[in-house]
Design an enzyme around this catalytic site. Structure first.
Site, PDB file in Angstrom:
ATOM      1  N   SER A  72      -4.524   2.693  -0.970  1.00 52.87           N
ATOM      2  CA  SER A  72      -5.722   3.362  -1.741  1.00 52.87           C
ATOM      3  C   SER A  72      -6.407   2.417  -2.716  1.00 52.87           C
ATOM      4  CB  SER A  72      -5.454   4.616  -2.418  1.00 52.87           C
ATOM      5  OG  SER A  72      -6.515   4.951  -3.336  1.00 52.87           O
ATOM      6  N   HIS A 101      -7.702   3.176   2.520  1.00 54.96           N
ATOM      7  CA  HIS A 101      -7.899   4.367   2.014  1.00 54.96           C
ATOM      8  C   HIS A 101      -8.852   4.379   0.996  1.00 54.96           C
ATOM      9  CE1 HIS A 101      -6.898   8.817   1.435  1.00 54.96           C
ATOM     10  NE2 HIS A 101      -6.932   8.568   0.270  1.00 54.96           N
ATOM     11  N   ASP A 152     -11.238   6.631  -1.768  1.00 56.80           N
ATOM     12  CA  ASP A 152     -11.128   7.874  -2.344  1.00 56.80           C
ATOM     13  C   ASP A 152     -12.488   8.102  -2.836  1.00 56.80           C
ATOM     14  OD1 ASP A 152      -8.462   8.938  -2.204  1.00 56.80           O
ATOM     15  OD2 ASP A 152      -7.854   7.025  -3.258  1.00 56.80           O
ATOM     16  N   MET A 201     -15.214  10.683  -4.779  1.00 57.97           N
ATOM     17  CA  MET A 201     -14.858  11.883  -5.825  1.00 57.97           C
ATOM     18  C   MET A 201     -16.392  11.875  -6.475  1.00 57.97           C
ATOM     19  SD  MET A 201     -11.438  10.586  -7.660  1.00 57.97           S
ATOM     20  CE  MET A 201      -9.998  10.388  -6.847  1.00 57.97           C
ATOM     21  N   HIS A 214     -11.565   9.524   2.282  1.00 59.75           N
ATOM     22  CA  HIS A 214     -11.044  10.890   1.852  1.00 59.75           C
ATOM     23  C   HIS A 214     -12.013  11.278   0.969  1.00 59.75           C
ATOM     24  CE1 HIS A 214      -7.809  12.490  -0.750  1.00 59.75           C
ATOM     25  NE2 HIS A 214      -8.594  13.766  -0.207  1.00 59.75           N
ATOM     26  N   MET A 266     -13.320  13.873  -1.687  1.00 58.07           N
ATOM     27  CA  MET A 266     -13.002  14.860  -2.619  1.00 58.07           C
ATOM     28  C   MET A 266     -14.069  15.335  -3.297  1.00 58.07           C
ATOM     29  SD  MET A 266      -9.573  13.174  -3.981  1.00 58.07           S
ATOM     30  CE  MET A 266     -10.152  11.448  -3.051  1.00 58.07           C
ATOM     31  N   MET A 321      -1.904  16.596   0.282  1.00 55.16           N
ATOM     32  CA  MET A 321      -2.101  16.064  -0.976  1.00 55.16           C
ATOM     33  C   MET A 321      -0.545  16.450  -1.667  1.00 55.16           C
ATOM     34  SD  MET A 321      -4.860  14.638  -1.459  1.00 55.16           S
ATOM     35  CE  MET A 321      -4.291  14.102  -3.077  1.00 55.16           C
ATOM     36  N   GLY A 348      -7.680  13.657  -7.738  1.00 54.02           N
ATOM     37  CA  GLY A 348      -8.696  13.199  -8.807  1.00 54.02           C
ATOM     38  C   GLY A 348      -8.308  11.805  -9.331  1.00 54.02           C
ATOM     39  N   GLY A 383      -5.493   8.403  -9.525  1.00 49.86           N
ATOM     40  CA  GLY A 383      -4.244   7.612  -9.083  1.00 49.86           C
ATOM     41  C   GLY A 383      -2.989   7.673 -10.126  1.00 49.86           C
ATOM     42  N   ASP A 419      -0.673  11.797   0.488  1.00 51.55           N
ATOM     43  CA  ASP A 419      -1.604  11.180  -0.547  1.00 51.55           C
ATOM     44  C   ASP A 419      -1.017  11.505  -1.802  1.00 51.55           C
ATOM     45  OD1 ASP A 419      -3.504   9.903  -1.731  1.00 51.55           O
ATOM     46  OD2 ASP A 419      -5.093  10.799  -0.936  1.00 51.55           O
ATOM     47  N   GLY A 420      -0.496  10.415  -2.459  1.00 53.51           N
ATOM     48  CA  GLY A 420      -0.421  10.954  -3.958  1.00 53.51           C
ATOM     49  C   GLY A 420       1.124  10.620  -4.452  1.00 53.51           C
ATOM     50  N   GLY A 421       1.404   9.783  -5.220  1.00 52.44           N
ATOM     51  CA  GLY A 421       2.780   9.486  -5.938  1.00 52.44           C
ATOM     52  C   GLY A 421       3.696   8.989  -4.891  1.00 52.44           C
ATOM     53  N   GLY A 457      -1.512   3.986  -3.735  1.00 51.47           N
ATOM     54  CA  GLY A 457      -2.570   3.486  -4.565  1.00 51.47           C
ATOM     55  C   GLY A 457      -1.770   2.597  -5.588  1.00 51.47           C
ATOM     56  N   SER A 458      -1.241   3.213  -6.831  1.00 49.85           N
ATOM     57  CA  SER A 458      -0.868   2.408  -7.890  1.00 49.85           C
ATOM     58  C   SER A 458       0.695   1.590  -7.359  1.00 49.85           C
ATOM     59  CB  SER A 458      -0.365   3.388  -8.887  1.00 49.85           C
ATOM     60  OG  SER A 458       0.384   4.527  -8.466  1.00 49.85           O
TER      61      SER A 458
HETATM   62  C1  DX5 Z   1      -5.810  10.940  -5.734  1.00 46.03           C
HETATM   63  C2  DX5 Z   1      -6.137  10.171  -4.394  1.00 46.03           C
HETATM   64  C3  DX5 Z   1      -5.221   9.103  -4.168  1.00 46.03           C
HETATM   65  C4  DX5 Z   1      -4.695   8.211  -4.883  1.00 46.03           C
HETATM   66  C5  DX5 Z   1      -3.432   7.959  -4.967  1.00 46.03           C
HETATM   67  O1  DX5 Z   1      -6.801  11.827  -5.926  1.00 46.03           O
HETATM   68  O2  DX5 Z   1      -6.493  10.909  -3.220  1.00 46.03           O
HETATM   69  O3  DX5 Z   1      -5.622   8.581  -2.686  1.00 46.03           O
HETATM   70  O4  DX5 Z   1      -5.558   6.987  -5.106  1.00 46.03           O
HETATM   71  O5  DX5 Z   1      -2.894   7.281  -5.744  1.00 46.03           O
HETATM   72  P1  DX5 Z   1      -1.293   6.988  -6.049  1.00 46.03           P
HETATM   73  O6  DX5 Z   1      -0.685   6.535  -4.928  1.00 46.03           O
HETATM   74  O7  DX5 Z   1      -1.392   6.059  -7.272  1.00 46.03           O
HETATM   75  O8  DX5 Z   1      -0.695   8.273  -6.239  1.00 46.03           O
HETATM   76 ZN    ZN Z   2      -6.961   9.871  -1.346  1.00 50.42          ZN
END
Ligand code: DX5
Ligand code: ZN
Length: 217
Positions: free
Chosen positions: A7, A32, A34, A36, A65, A67, A136, A141, A143, A174-176, A196-197
């Site tokens: 991401s 990916h 994001d 928003m 994605h 949002m 999710m 919202g 990362g 997606d997420g963590g 992402g991170s």
């Molecule tokens: C959160 C996003 C994710 C985010 C994931 O709203 O949809 O795609 O970038 O980031 P990590 O992998 O750091 O949780």
């Molecule tokens: Zn995402």
């Protein structure tokens, strides 16, 4: 083989092209993105101009994605020659069936995302129509949040439904997501891993992608 979708929300936006080159070097499968709107989620990221700017700058396909509220109004604009998936949120779509058909009519794969508190049953009558379901594993919202464990059970249950109904949609998480939890998630049925991170926070981004890919083999 499961796919890695870094991401770019966690990339350095001042050198986005260079960061994308790093994930491509590391063997990422999809980018990916994001999107928003500050309404559906309490954050604003980037939009159509940034997505369009990446066209032709990388060989990787795009996973968009959304949002955002009212995605139908803007769907077409995310359809680029590199858009492989457009994913909308179940919670943002009053007429999800229509929106999914709309995405497919653009010529890309159609996905639906579920927030952590939305039960799988909400997708019961749309699973035949979708190419991908995004579970999710954080509240969307931002990362860098912590993985919410209920997502694993949801993924297992979704995989079981997929098998029982003989369906072919992909499952995305997606997420963590990190190097520690991705093997368990793969076993649970995930095909497409957003990180992402855990990717862009690494000292050596291509090496981190390769570490993920090794586990996802
Ligand atoms: C959160 C996003 C994710 C985010 C994931 O709203 O949809 O795609 O970038 O980031 P990590 O992998 O750091 O949780
Ligand atoms: Zn995402």
């Amino acid at each position: 083989m499961a796919k890695l979708a870094p991401s770019i929300l966690s990339a350095d936006f001042s050198k986005l092209g260079a960061d994308i080159a790093l994930i491509e070097e590391g063997g990422a499968d999809v980018i990916h993105m994001d999107i928003m709107d500050g309404t559906f989620v309490p954050n604003i990221s980037f939009g159509v101009p940034v997505v369009k700017a990446m066209v032709g700058k990388t060989g990787l396909p795009f996973d968009i994605h959304l949002m955002i509220e009212h995605p139908d109004d803007i769907l077409e604009q995310f359809m680029t020659p590199q858009t492989e998936y457009i994913v909308v949120h179940q919670e943002a779509c009053k007429h999800l069936h229509r929106t999914i058909q709309h995405i497919k009519s653009l010529g890309c794969k159609a996905g639906v995302a579920l927030n952590p508190a939305t039960p799988l049953i909400m997708l019961e009558d749309i699973l035949e129509d979708v190419d991908l379901v995004l579970i999710m594993s954080v509240n969307p919202g931002f990362g860098g949040q912590k993985y919410i464990p209920v997502a694993t059970e949801k993924i297992k249950a979704l995989d079981a439904v997929r098998k029982a109904r003989g369906l072919k949609f992909e499952i995305e998480v997606d997420g963590g997501v990190n190097l520690k939890n991705c093997a368990e998630l793969k076993a649970a049925g995930v095909d497409l891993f957003v990180a992402g991170s855990a990717v862009f926070g690494a000292e050596d981004v291509p090496a981190r992608c390769r570490e993920f890919k090794e586990i996802l083999k």
